[in-house]
Design a protein around this motif. Sequence first.
Motif: not given
Length: 303
Positions: A29-30, A34-35, A40-44, A64-65
């Motif tokens: 998902f991160n 990026e692509t 939105i922020k990246k997640v753990s 939505e993402a």
Amino acid sequence: MTEPENGASRLKNQRLAHNLSLKNMAINFNEYIETKKLNIKKVSYATISRWENGINEPKTEVWEALSSFFNVPINSVRGFEPTFKDRTIEVENFILHFYQPYRLGYRHPTVMDSNDSSQLSDELNDMYNLSLPIEDTFDIDDFDITGALAGYLSTVFHDQYKALTKQLELIEDNDNDYDYAALIDLETPIIKQYFPLFIEKLTLDIIQNNHGIDDLHTISYIVNWFNTQVENYEKNKYPKLEKLAQLRELAFQEIELPISKIEKYAESQLKGESDQKIDIDLYQQKITTALDNYLKQISDLIK
């Protein structure tokens, strides 16, 4: 958003359907964020776990993402599937929506009169916005939930049905001046008290057969379910009933052919199409013999 009795997380269902662990989901998902250059922020993986368990709620743009990431509608990732208890409540409300007063406890509760039939038809046509009146396409009796419920309760749970109808009689007494809507409001909580007798089994069967709770065909499924329960109950309690049905079918098969022969002969004579004669006495004897055998076998069956 935290609810201890949530059903399955739709987000988790999507993750598992794509064979992703929490860690791999976070990585993929991160990379997607990026692509696509999403704002939105990246997640753990811990963040995703909290989403799946209803501990935290992501923002709309994250939902939505996620829906784009899995290529599914947003409602397929957001929220939780209904619990089994939720579904039983939906089935209860669905049945009660089509309940008709003045039927349970009366002489022929499983048979609709013209007013009942018209009222049910109007309800179905309005509810499902049908292009043609439902009676032009289907047999309206196939959607008679009240009649099927009455037949089921009166047969399988006879004592409880008697108690139920006594409660309804107090409300439907002629001295009470209730309109139709008021009767429904008064009676549905009473009827609902008897739903635990069957609601879980019915709901489970609806789910296993992939019926939506508010689908038009679910109505006919519920009606058929009640009727089938009655048939199975009577077969188990009265095993000779099935034998009786078989005797009837066999007897009328033997009678149908000679009657058909006689009718065709009579028709041809009336039309002047044939001079051929048949031995009516012979066919009459066949019919009489078949009926005598049928009655004898019934007599033997009930001894």
